[in-house]
Design a protein around this motif. Sequence first.
Motif, PDB file in Angstrom:
ATOM      1  N   ARG A   1     -22.596  40.397  25.075  1.00 31.19           N
ATOM      2  CA  ARG A   1     -23.732  41.325  24.934  1.00 31.19           C
ATOM      3  C   ARG A   1     -24.883  40.889  25.855  1.00 31.19           C
ATOM      4  O   ARG A   1     -25.462  41.701  26.559  1.00 31.19           O
ATOM      5  N   ARG A   2     -25.179  39.599  25.859  1.00 36.29           N
ATOM      6  CA  ARG A   2     -26.261  39.085  26.719  1.00 36.29           C
ATOM      7  C   ARG A   2     -25.908  39.282  28.188  1.00 36.29           C
ATOM      8  O   ARG A   2     -26.752  39.695  28.985  1.00 36.29           O
ATOM      9  N   ALA A   3     -24.653  39.013  28.543  1.00 34.03           N
ATOM     10  CA  ALA A   3     -24.205  39.159  29.931  1.00 34.03           C
ATOM     11  C   ALA A   3     -24.401  40.598  30.397  1.00 34.03           C
ATOM     12  O   ALA A   3     -24.851  40.844  31.523  1.00 34.03           O
ATOM     13  N   GLN A   4     -24.095  41.537  29.518  1.00 32.92           N
ATOM     14  CA  GLN A   4     -24.257  42.961  29.827  1.00 32.92           C
ATOM     15  C   GLN A   4     -25.735  43.272  30.087  1.00 32.92           C
ATOM     16  O   GLN A   4     -26.075  43.971  31.041  1.00 32.92           O
TER      17      GLN A   4
ATOM     18  N   VAL B   1     -33.683  33.037  25.331  1.00 31.84           N
ATOM     19  CA  VAL B   1     -32.263  33.321  25.155  1.00 31.84           C
ATOM     20  C   VAL B   1     -32.054  33.852  23.745  1.00 31.84           C
ATOM     21  O   VAL B   1     -32.373  33.193  22.771  1.00 31.84           O
ATOM     22  N   LYS B   2     -31.541  35.080  23.687  1.00 33.58           N
ATOM     23  CA  LYS B   2     -31.278  35.695  22.388  1.00 33.58           C
ATOM     24  C   LYS B   2     -30.051  35.044  21.753  1.00 33.58           C
ATOM     25  O   LYS B   2     -29.229  34.459  22.423  1.00 33.58           O
ATOM     26  N   ARG B   3     -29.933  35.213  20.473  1.00 32.85           N
ATOM     27  CA  ARG B   3     -28.809  34.624  19.742  1.00 32.85           C
ATOM     28  C   ARG B   3     -27.569  35.518  19.763  1.00 32.85           C
ATOM     29  O   ARG B   3     -26.571  35.208  19.143  1.00 32.85           O
ATOM     30  N   ALA B   4     -27.645  36.619  20.493  1.00 32.30           N
ATOM     31  CA  ALA B   4     -26.517  37.553  20.544  1.00 32.30           C
ATOM     32  C   ALA B   4     -25.303  36.902  21.207  1.00 32.30           C
ATOM     33  O   ALA B   4     -25.429  35.882  21.870  1.00 32.30           O
TER      34      ALA B   4
END
Length: 169
Positions: free
Chosen positions: A93-96, A86-89
Amino acid sequence: MTKTKKPEFRPNDFVVYPAHGVGKILSIEEQVIAGMSLELFVISFEKDKMTLRVPTNRATEIGMRSLSSPDVVMKALETLKGKARVKRAMWSRRAQEYEQKINSGDLMAIAEVVRDLHRADDQREQSYSERQLYEAALERLTREVAAVSGVDEAGAQKKVDEVLVGRAA
């Protein structure tokens, strides 16, 4: 005649359409659209009660593909065993990114989304949008596992669940 090579898809073949997942080609038909004769794949997505018509000459360009090989399915199931990345974004943004992976039609990318969004019972609650993305990815993965393995969706779901439950926490 145009020089485009004939797609290798035939009626009764299962195919993966990027935006909708696994469908079955019912037939190949000719239709006149805007005065032009077009050859179309008629694809049924049973679960969604949807029929799609895709021009045969654009199918591969759109990203329609045959089912993954059993090897790729095994690799996808292996991917599920991995540790979630899991990125820290920001979530938006992650959902996209997750949505792009799901709609890519790439089984490995879809498996990554399932792996990253899967929650064990003892982990924190999922947000509504997280749950939606997880379920969409899980459904795509399960349908393809079912079609490739020749089992029904319930059997494929059990197979996927066993991998997810058994993975390293």
